[in-house]
Structures are given as structure tokens and as C-alpha cells.
Design a protein around this motif. Sequence first.
Motif, short mmCIF file in Angstrom:
data_model
loop_
_atom_site.label_atom_id
_atom_site.label_comp_id
_atom_site.label_asym_id
_atom_site.label_seq_id
_atom_site.Cartn_x
_atom_site.Cartn_y
_atom_site.Cartn_z
N ILE A 36 0.87 -1.18 0.00
CA ILE A 36 0.00 0.00 0.00
C ILE A 36 0.90 1.23 0.00
O ILE A 36 1.44 1.61 1.05
CB ILE A 36 -0.95 0.00 1.22
CG1 ILE A 36 -1.75 -1.30 1.29
CG2 ILE A 36 -1.88 1.20 1.17
CD1 ILE A 36 -2.60 -1.47 2.53
N PRO A 37 1.12 1.84 -1.18
CA PRO A 37 2.07 2.96 -1.27
C PRO A 37 1.71 4.13 -0.37
O PRO A 37 0.55 4.52 -0.25
CB PRO A 37 1.99 3.37 -2.74
CG PRO A 37 1.51 2.14 -3.45
CD PRO A 37 0.56 1.48 -2.48
N GLY A 38 2.72 4.69 0.28
CA GLY A 38 2.55 5.85 1.15
C GLY A 38 3.91 6.48 1.37
O GLY A 38 4.87 6.20 0.66
N GLY A 39 4.03 7.34 2.36
CA GLY A 39 5.30 7.97 2.65
C GLY A 39 5.67 9.07 1.68
O GLY A 39 4.90 9.43 0.77
N SER A 40 6.88 9.61 1.83
CA SER A 40 7.28 10.81 1.10
C SER A 40 7.38 10.61 -0.41
O SER A 40 7.19 11.56 -1.17
CB SER A 40 8.62 11.32 1.64
OG SER A 40 9.61 10.31 1.55
#
Length: 596
Positions: free
Chosen positions: A390-394
Motif C-alpha cells: 500500500i504505497p505511502g510515505g514521502s
Amino acid sequence: MKKLLLLGLVLSLLPVVNLEAKTNKKAAGKNSRSVFELNVAHINDHHSHLEEEKMPLKLDGKTVTVHIGGLPRVGQEIKNFRKNNKNTLVVHAGDAVTGTLYYTLFEGKADAELMNAINFDAYTLGNHEFDDGNKVLGAFLDVLKIPVVSSNVVPDKGSILEGKWKPYIIKNIGGQNVGIIGIDVVKKTKESSSPGEDIKFLDEVETARKYAKELQDKGINKIVLLSHAGYEKNVEIGQKVDGIDLIISGDTHYLLGKEFEQFGLVPEADSYPKKVNSPNGNPVYIAEAWNYSYLLGEMKAKFDKNGVITELTPAPKLLIGDDFFEVKDADGKAVQLDEKEKGKILNSIKNNKNIVAIKNDPALSKLLERYQKEKTELGKRKIGKITEEIPGGSDNRVPSEHNKDGSFATTLVAESVLYKLRNTGTGNVDFVIGNAGNVRITLNPGDFSYDLAYSLLPFTSNTVFITDVTGAEVKQILEDAIDYVLNGGSTGAFPYGAGIRYEATKEGTLGTRVKKIEVFDFKANKWIPIDAKKTYMLAVNSYIAKGKDGYTTLGKITAQKRGNDTHLSDTKMFIDYLKEKKEIGKPKSTNVIFKY
């Protein structure tokens, strides 16, 4: 002869003065010498923030990062307060729990043990004490050994909470009896927490009036109301109820006093404490001590023989450590100031009554250390399972060529918040908007632990704020955030949501980029166009609610006192959501189409 005439005149006036002292407490207060001094220290809403935290403050003309708060530091300042003052009263105005991993793992036991070690003279229940129902609250109170007062929260006979607290206590301080009444906020506790059906909640003003009179009938003329009813309600109580002298407030997390502007902070009101008059004209002082154990409220109150405060000296203090950090190196990392710079700052605050650099209490630090070690181990405990990346972050904040959808993790967090709010009846929320910078990592397939939850959502002071908005205001909120991202602001401002979806383009100017907005109609079970004139209930995190990250319109809305902070942690909401679902995957969509 003149002396005898003067003496006769004085004697002839004495009965009149005595009569006024009996019948007009206000007049007596103005004309009588102070006969009793009470020194009060207080905190409220520490919300399981047991450890010190980092915060930027303006000190000696520069902005530096400091270590602030933590119950070991609070405990040391209270120890000094008791040592340096006579006739002390140390109280906690509620919401001791909920907000960090300490509560999630220990359900208040860690808070209770540290509060016992500080040895508060009295503590009142807050709304968040009821977040996990009667059983968890009962277990917390079984560990807590300090007096608990709450007059308007009444368990039925046979409830597991029956007998766990009293409406008030009478404490003998320096040979004088002081009454301490407890009050909790009613509406928020009933609607946003989980008290059992065997708990009755009574009106705050009427209950305060009832017990103030009962104490006065017992001959008590010095009364402190320990009230988790919120600042505005406590001001109302002060203006409507006779007999109360001090109101120690909780729930609203207000920083009071314009003197804190010197540190780069924005207080909610100019004065600590606020002075109002009761119906009979006597002064009533209302004080609140911000939140998260960052500040200790302190005041010296002098009473006359009729129990009227004739003089009050305030000295609320920010509690910081003596290490200071500043962003200096090329990588943007904070480095510790050298001894010379540190010495200049320490000298600048040495004689400032509103801030103190203080060590942590060794005994409390040792007690906390035990829980810190347990937290490290328990942090590895599994909450649930992530079934796919689940893509996230900066790297995924803004939709781009490498990821056209952007931050699925931010959408997932928004979905968890919307689900928990709608299924607990909190505010009947229509949709959630969240900024991508609040969500710090990509979620990988596999077991998901408490540690990972706090890596995903590390900002433990971030709580969920609910406000009314029009459809037109929603469009402007989205426009503000996107414009901020595209014009040099943080990419973390980019907006995602649940119960709402939109289309926007990179091209254009402020007010022209958002092309289409739809909201989900839960009754019809379908997406419909947003109505510019209709009013909706929106949930956001407390950071952007203040207008941070470019959310200018949202900041203006909340500055109008529209909406309420639930003080519920989005981290805990996500944890509870995953516990219930057991396993979760990537949302079907991020609800954003962004033409870059």
C-alpha cells in the motif's frame, strides 16, 4: 478629648462593618485582610503522553527545538512546588488517558502508577476515560490510589463503577477546609465515548450549583471546582454559580496567557487565569493548563476570612529540559547547541516565571523506564495483516508519473477514521480529508505491529477534528492545499479523502484547479456531486485544522470556533480498525484524479 471622641466614632461604626461582613461577602472581601493562602498546581489532558517530547520554541531570539513535558518532569516541578510553598493543592482536571502507545498497550495502568507517584490531591474524570467502556475504566481506577471526584457522573446501583469516585472531597489544608468538586463534560462523553448504559450524566451547571451549596451548608467557604467541562462551559459555570472560588478546567486543551507569545506559541486567551464574577458579585478564577504535560499551571490565591479571594498571583510554567537543538547542518538535521549558546538560552529563561528548565524526577523516570522496556517488547505484537503493498510515505505524496494514484496509505487512514467515526456515532461525519504528510510509510505485505502503526502515524498529538463546512468551502480547502504544494510548500499538504473524491489539474491558479468533487451518499449508496450550498460534516486531523500545511480556509473556519476536537488519536483509530478487520489491502482508489 479629641482622642476620646475619635475612639467613640470608631466604636459606633464597628457593628455596621461587622454586619456588612456577614451579609455582603464581596464587600467584606475588599475590606478584610487576607487570612489564608492557597497554592494551587494543576495539569489536565495529559492523554498518556508520559515521555518528554520535542517542540520548537522561540528562546533568546532564536527558534530551537527543546524537550518538553513528560510526567517525570511534571513530577519534579510539583515536588519543588510543594517544597517551596505552604498550603499546596495539586490537582488533575481529567483526560489522563488515550493518545499514545502507552494507553493502547497498558490501558491506563502506566498513567495510574505515575499519577500515584506524583500523588495528586484530587483528579476528576474526563470524557476519554470512558473511551473503552466501564470495564477498562474500572481497571484503571483500581490501580489509581489518589482521590477521584466527579459529581455529575452517577453509576447505577450495582454498576462495576459504583463507589469508584465521590462527588467531592473536603481537604484540610493549613488548618482550613477546602472543598473540591469534580465535573465531567456531558454531551461529548455520552456521544463520543463508550460509557455503559448504567452511567447517568447530569447537567454541569446545575450539578455544580447543587454541590457548591451543599459544601456551603457544611460551613465550607473555599471551594475549588475541578471541571473537565471545557473552558467556555467553565466560564459559564463561574458566572452562574455562587460559592465557587477557583475552577481548574480541562477538556479544551487551552493555552492561556499572552505571555506565552514570547515563546512563539499562540494562546487561546490573553489571561491565565480568567476572572469572572459569580451572581453575588464575588470573583471566580478559571484556569486551564494546555495539554500533554507540557505545562504546569501554578497560582497563589489569598482568601479573606469569608472565603473570598482578595489576591491571586499566577505563574504557569512550560516545563522543558536543558538540551537545545537547532537545524544547522547541510542535511537539515538538528544538532545540539554548544555550551556557550546553551548557556545564553539558560540565562535568558532563568528569571522568566513562565518557563523552567528542569530535570526529570529520578524515581518517576525509573518507573517510566519499566513501561518503556515493556512498550519496546509489546510494540512488536501483531495487530493484523496487510495483504498487499500500500504505497505511502514521502515518495508517494503527490500523484506522478511513477505512481499516478499517489498515496493509497493516506486514503486508507482516512477510510479507517471515517469508518470508526460513523460506527461510533461521533458527529455523523460525511467525509474525511487528510494530508499526505501525516502518513509516513508504505505498508508492506505481512504482519502489522503496534510499532508499525506508530511508524505509519507517528504524530501522537494529532487528533481528529470535526467541523461543519459548505460544499463551496470544501472546494476552497482542496484548492488551498493543492496550490500550497505547487507553489513551494510541502508536498505533504496534498489532500486525499474518504467519502469524498475529486478531479484536479496541475495547470491553473488558486481557485481554478479543482474541476469536479463528489461525495458518497450513504443512504443511497452512491456517489453524487457535491452541493456548493449544502452543509456537510468534515473530519480532519488537528494539524491541518489549525490551517497548517497551507490549509488556509480550514484554519479560518476553525478560528471561528466552528467544530470540535474529538481528541481521539487517528493512530488508535487505525489500530482499532485493523483489529476489527483483521486484514486489509490496498483501497480500490485514492479517490483522486490529478492531471499532472
